[in-house]
Design a protein around this motif. Sequence first.
Motif, PDB file in Angstrom:
ATOM      1  N   THR A  51       0.854  -1.188   0.000  1.00 26.73           N
ATOM      2  CA  THR A  51       0.000   0.000   0.000  1.00 26.73           C
ATOM      3  C   THR A  51       0.892   1.242   0.000  1.00 26.73           C
ATOM      4  O   THR A  51       2.049   1.199   0.435  1.00 26.73           O
ATOM      5  N   GLY A  52       0.358   2.347  -0.494  1.00 29.90           N
ATOM      6  CA  GLY A  52       1.155   3.574  -0.563  1.00 29.90           C
ATOM      7  C   GLY A  52       2.359   3.404  -1.458  1.00 29.90           C
ATOM      8  O   GLY A  52       3.439   3.934  -1.182  1.00 29.90           O
ATOM      9  N   ALA A  53       2.169   2.696  -2.576  1.00 29.14           N
ATOM     10  CA  ALA A  53       3.300   2.324  -3.439  1.00 29.14           C
ATOM     11  C   ALA A  53       3.620   3.353  -4.510  1.00 29.14           C
ATOM     12  O   ALA A  53       4.535   3.146  -5.313  1.00 29.14           O
ATOM     13  N   SER A  54       2.901   4.471  -4.532  1.00 31.37           N
ATOM     14  CA  SER A  54       3.104   5.438  -5.608  1.00 31.37           C
ATOM     15  C   SER A  54       4.204   6.448  -5.323  1.00 31.37           C
ATOM     16  O   SER A  54       4.574   7.242  -6.191  1.00 31.37           O
ATOM     17  N   LYS A  71       7.042 -10.573  -7.497  1.00 30.93           N
ATOM     18  CA  LYS A  71       5.789 -10.130  -8.088  1.00 30.93           C
ATOM     19  C   LYS A  71       5.097  -9.159  -7.137  1.00 30.93           C
ATOM     20  O   LYS A  71       5.167  -9.328  -5.918  1.00 30.93           O
ATOM     21  N   LEU A  72       4.425  -8.164  -7.708  1.00 34.10           N
ATOM     22  CA  LEU A  72       3.941  -7.065  -6.887  1.00 34.10           C
ATOM     23  C   LEU A  72       2.497  -6.698  -7.162  1.00 34.10           C
ATOM     24  O   LEU A  72       2.044  -6.691  -8.320  1.00 34.10           O
ATOM     25  N   THR A  73       1.767  -6.391  -6.095  1.00 36.39           N
ATOM     26  CA  THR A  73       0.507  -5.679  -6.183  1.00 36.39           C
ATOM     27  C   THR A  73       0.769  -4.287  -5.629  1.00 36.39           C
ATOM     28  O   THR A  73       1.136  -4.142  -4.454  1.00 36.39           O
ATOM     29  N   LEU A  74       0.637  -3.273  -6.453  1.00 35.37           N
ATOM     30  CA  LEU A  74       0.941  -1.907  -6.065  1.00 35.37           C
ATOM     31  C   LEU A  74      -0.360  -1.133  -5.893  1.00 35.37           C
ATOM     32  O   LEU A  74      -1.162  -1.014  -6.822  1.00 35.37           O
ATOM     33  N   SER A  75      -0.552  -0.604  -4.699  1.00 33.66           N
ATOM     34  CA  SER A  75      -1.797   0.078  -4.367  1.00 33.66           C
ATOM     35  C   SER A  75      -1.532   1.504  -3.899  1.00 33.66           C
ATOM     36  O   SER A  75      -0.587   1.766  -3.151  1.00 33.66           O
ATOM     37  N   ALA A  76      -2.355   2.423  -4.370  1.00 32.10           N
ATOM     38  CA  ALA A  76      -2.325   3.825  -3.947  1.00 32.10           C
ATOM     39  C   ALA A  76      -3.508   4.519  -4.612  1.00 32.10           C
ATOM     40  O   ALA A  76      -4.211   3.921  -5.425  1.00 32.10           O
ATOM     41  N   ARG A  77      -3.719   5.784  -4.306  1.00 33.10           N
ATOM     42  CA  ARG A  77      -4.847   6.499  -4.894  1.00 33.10           C
ATOM     43  C   ARG A  77      -4.563   6.951  -6.327  1.00 33.10           C
ATOM     44  O   ARG A  77      -5.464   6.990  -7.152  1.00 33.10           O
ATOM     45  N   ARG A  78      -3.317   7.291  -6.631  1.00 32.93           N
ATOM     46  CA  ARG A  78      -2.991   7.920  -7.921  1.00 32.93           C
ATOM     47  C   ARG A  78      -2.559   6.877  -8.948  1.00 32.93           C
ATOM     48  O   ARG A  78      -1.436   6.384  -8.924  1.00 32.93           O
ATOM     49  N   LEU A 105      -3.586  -1.549  -8.265  1.00 35.06           N
ATOM     50  CA  LEU A 105      -4.885  -1.458  -7.597  1.00 35.06           C
ATOM     51  C   LEU A 105      -5.088  -0.043  -7.056  1.00 35.06           C
ATOM     52  O   LEU A 105      -4.684   0.265  -5.927  1.00 35.06           O
ATOM     53  N   PRO A 106      -5.688   0.849  -7.843  1.00 36.86           N
ATOM     54  CA  PRO A 106      -6.015   2.179  -7.310  1.00 36.86           C
ATOM     55  C   PRO A 106      -6.954   2.014  -6.115  1.00 36.86           C
ATOM     56  O   PRO A 106      -7.983   1.344  -6.213  1.00 36.86           O
ATOM     57  N   MET A 107      -6.597   2.629  -4.999  1.00 35.74           N
ATOM     58  CA  MET A 107      -7.330   2.338  -3.768  1.00 35.74           C
ATOM     59  C   MET A 107      -7.062   3.403  -2.711  1.00 35.74           C
ATOM     60  O   MET A 107      -5.928   3.850  -2.525  1.00 35.74           O
ATOM     61  N   ASN A 134       2.090  -3.004   4.672  1.00 34.07           N
ATOM     62  CA  ASN A 134       1.302  -1.800   4.944  1.00 34.07           C
ATOM     63  C   ASN A 134       2.239  -0.599   5.018  1.00 34.07           C
ATOM     64  O   ASN A 134       2.972  -0.429   6.000  1.00 34.07           O
ATOM     65  N   ASN A 135       2.225   0.220   3.989  1.00 34.11           N
ATOM     66  CA  ASN A 135       3.133   1.360   3.953  1.00 34.11           C
ATOM     67  C   ASN A 135       2.407   2.703   3.961  1.00 34.11           C
ATOM     68  O   ASN A 135       2.948   3.700   4.414  1.00 34.11           O
TER      69      ASN A 135
END
Length: 330
Positions: A51-54, A71-78, A105-107, A134-135
Amino acid sequence: MFFTVIGIGVFTYGALYTLLTCLADCDLELWLYEKFGKSPRRLKGKVVFITGASSGIGEYTAYALAKFGVKLTLSARRLNELKRVKTKCLELSKGQLEDKDILLLPMDVTDCASHKSQFSKAVSHFGKIDILLNNAGRSQRANWEEIELEVDKQLFDLNVFAVVNLTRVALEHFNATGEGHVAVVSSVAGVIGAPYSGTYTGSKHAIHGYFNSLRIENMRKNLHVTLLCPGPTFTNFLGEAFTGKAGEKLNSSVQETDKRMTAERCGYLNAVALVNKTQESWMGLFPIIPLIYVSVYFPVLFKLAVKVIGPQYLFKLRDSKTLDQNLHKD
């Protein structure tokens, strides 16, 4: 003669230990793992949800892992920023990762109602998640007595409750698969009370309480819990930091002359901590590490030292500027 040898040994050990804490940019357990422990390449093929990967530490931890074929799941709002990070990750992987190996995953992590569906998307895509990192979070700069209660609520929603809820969602998956690893990017503020960041410090201490409890409850299961505690780092965190007023951002920035760890180095140390499944890892340039050791193992000495140097020095050590400079926007 026997006691003389023992005395020399104890003195030598103490002197060496003290010297290493002053030279290393992380705690000695993590330092030893970096030198002699498992390499992050052992994580190749694993799936890490960040999370907060942007931006910031989340972004650079993604880069560090991508270099080793994780392998990565990258999540953030932007979404646009996530796309940029993904492109860089694929480049750094040097052919180890394909487009399908990095899921975006925009989130908004504070939307706890969406956690289960978003996490399920990642599980459906990869078939499993091995590590939840959890970042996502924000910092703060404010005088304790001037902080509005709404700020406390908003910061805890982001830094604590969103983290706790997403972790509980992940635990359902880990319990079903029989193994898992949960990590949280905390802060040295979760170990030492950081002045002029009362709510932020409280949120990080809460994280330590939650996840130390989780670790003990699951100590006989194949579930690992890691608390990552970076000190001052070169990221854009000050721009988005809370102040004492609801809806206000600090809109400050770090300077090239600041004494901070690079985000790249912090990301790599995070990868080392993850592969070696540390329980709690501290990171920071001198004198951060020896300061933490003194605060944890010699609390009386630490209290006396803080009285002498004062909170302003601790603030400047953290932000490379005085309180007045930082609480007034650039």
